[in-house]
Design a protein around this motif. Sequence first.
Motif, mmCIF file in Angstrom:
data_model
loop_
_atom_site.group_PDB
_atom_site.id
_atom_site.type_symbol
_atom_site.label_atom_id
_atom_site.label_comp_id
_atom_site.label_asym_id
_atom_site.label_seq_id
_atom_site.Cartn_x
_atom_site.Cartn_y
_atom_site.Cartn_z
ATOM 1 N N UNK A 71 0.819 -1.229 0.000
ATOM 2 C CA UNK A 71 0.000 0.000 0.000
ATOM 3 C C UNK A 71 0.845 1.268 0.000
ATOM 4 N N UNK A 72 2.128 1.107 0.401
ATOM 5 C CA UNK A 72 2.995 2.290 0.497
ATOM 6 C C UNK A 72 2.722 3.109 1.747
ATOM 7 N N UNK A 80 11.110 14.487 14.856
ATOM 8 C CA UNK A 80 12.308 15.341 14.791
ATOM 9 C C UNK A 80 12.608 15.768 13.355
ATOM 10 N N UNK A 81 12.627 14.800 12.416
ATOM 11 C CA UNK A 81 12.973 15.123 11.022
ATOM 12 C C UNK A 81 11.828 14.866 10.038
ATOM 13 N N UNK A 82 10.715 14.280 10.524
ATOM 14 C CA UNK A 82 9.555 14.082 9.664
ATOM 15 C C UNK A 82 9.595 12.828 8.807
ATOM 16 N N UNK A 83 10.663 12.044 8.862
ATOM 17 C CA UNK A 83 10.759 10.839 8.055
ATOM 18 C C UNK A 83 9.709 9.826 8.519
ATOM 19 N N UNK A 84 9.134 9.095 7.540
ATOM 20 C CA UNK A 84 8.042 8.168 7.847
ATOM 21 C C UNK A 84 8.454 6.714 7.636
ATOM 22 N N UNK A 85 7.790 5.822 8.386
ATOM 23 C CA UNK A 85 8.099 4.397 8.327
ATOM 24 C C UNK A 85 6.821 3.566 8.337
ATOM 25 N N UNK A 86 6.912 2.383 7.752
ATOM 26 C CA UNK A 86 5.767 1.478 7.697
ATOM 27 C C UNK A 86 5.626 0.661 8.977
ATOM 28 N N UNK A 87 6.697 0.586 9.774
ATOM 29 C CA UNK A 87 6.661 -0.194 11.009
ATOM 30 C C UNK A 87 7.135 0.648 12.190
ATOM 31 N N UNK A 90 10.826 0.221 13.192
ATOM 32 C CA UNK A 90 11.788 0.947 12.353
ATOM 33 C C UNK A 90 11.904 2.399 12.782
ATOM 34 N N UNK A 91 10.769 2.988 13.190
ATOM 35 C CA UNK A 91 10.792 4.372 13.688
ATOM 36 C C UNK A 91 11.606 4.452 14.977
ATOM 37 N N UNK A 92 11.386 3.492 15.871
ATOM 38 C CA UNK A 92 12.132 3.465 17.146
ATOM 39 C C UNK A 92 13.636 3.389 16.892
ATOM 40 N N UNK A 93 14.015 2.504 15.948
ATOM 41 C CA UNK A 93 15.434 2.356 15.586
ATOM 42 C C UNK A 93 15.965 3.641 14.966
ATOM 43 N N UNK A 94 15.183 4.258 14.080
ATOM 44 C CA UNK A 94 15.594 5.494 13.409
ATOM 45 C C UNK A 94 15.862 6.619 14.408
ATOM 46 N N UNK A 95 15.012 6.756 15.417
ATOM 47 C CA UNK A 95 15.143 7.863 16.386
ATOM 48 C C UNK A 95 16.493 7.829 17.100
#
Length: 409
Positions: A71-72, A80-87, A90-95
Amino acid sequence: MEAGLILCEDMLKEIEKSSNQCDICNKTFSQKGNLVKHRRIHTGERPYHCDVCSKSFSGSSDLSKHKHVHTGEKPYHCDICGKSYSQKGNLTTHKRIHTGERPYCCDVCGKSFTQSGKLATHKFSHTGEKPYHCDMCGKSFAQVNSLTKHKYIHTGQKPYHCDICGKSFSRNDEVTIHKRVHTGEKPFRCAVCGKLFSGSSNLTKHKRIHTGEKPYHCDVCGKFFSQCSDLSTHKRIHTGEKPYHCNICDKSFSGSSNLSRHIRIHTGERPYHCDICDKSFSENGALTKHKRIHIGEKPYSCDICDKSFSRSSDLTKHKRIHTGDKPYQCEVCDKSFSENGALTKHKRIHIGDKPYSCDICSKSFSQSSNLTIHKYIHTGEKPYHCDICDKSFSQKRNLATHVRIHTEE
């Protein structure tokens, strides 16, 4: 009375916990649903199927996350930077990029990681364990994604495509790095010299120029390399393997980059341009070396006489003046040379090869320098001048002979 109730509750929890114990590995769970999911690790059961691509999963939540691929949808946003994730994971890891947090620590060497999976993979470097095996060639890997990527070598599959130029890749991260060719983005900076790179792996490799680190070791001859790919290519010297073939002239090469450079001989392609003088080159390394002419940079210094060079190969050749090393030997007459190019020129004496022809009189020569000197006969050019009497000569050796007249006087 109250203490008795608490004790009773604790006993009930323990009973409930023991009833949710895996009978295969004895792991216990607080909820029966978690035990059911866990058991699928052992049984391999994957009851949840994607109705788009038919991929199967052991948990319904894993299927829900997977569907975001189709579905995208990326419902998890970094504040903080507005980047989006499907999971969410992944967001937790990115932060942790922003916070610098590395909660997973190796108990052997103390190195820290942002993800538990990366720590688990890292530990294989201490144990030497490579649990993932290719069923086609038997090669083993420490990471399952490395095995998946490796299998593309056998299948030729390149499932990841650049939406700008259509080029295909076997790995998703290669697409991300490739796109920076189009955008010009170079987000990775060397803290030592400030040089920028489009990929983190390129920065890691570059840093070894400063540190001198060569972590990859040939178990045949003991030579060390700064890059794993260089070691792989080097090993083919011992095995004689040349798996990369030119489909134009059938010449074979030990490395894919050597094939790519060779093909440009046929196509005449020179994709690397100097932004100072507009000169073009078929290789990026040749452009880098060329730029040093403009800036006067000579980063390679001889530790014996302190003479500096713009190219590492020139330093290697120079050092042979001090050591007397002549590693290139003619198999016809056993004469040795300090440079491979000199050996190539010498071999023409034996085979009679004269590839350099004069376009005025068609006379041929075994060396390009001899052709250059010969052409002075036609042009009348005399580029070598005596700084004592201003007399000029077409050949350097004739000038040297002439200078002795003055010095002997």
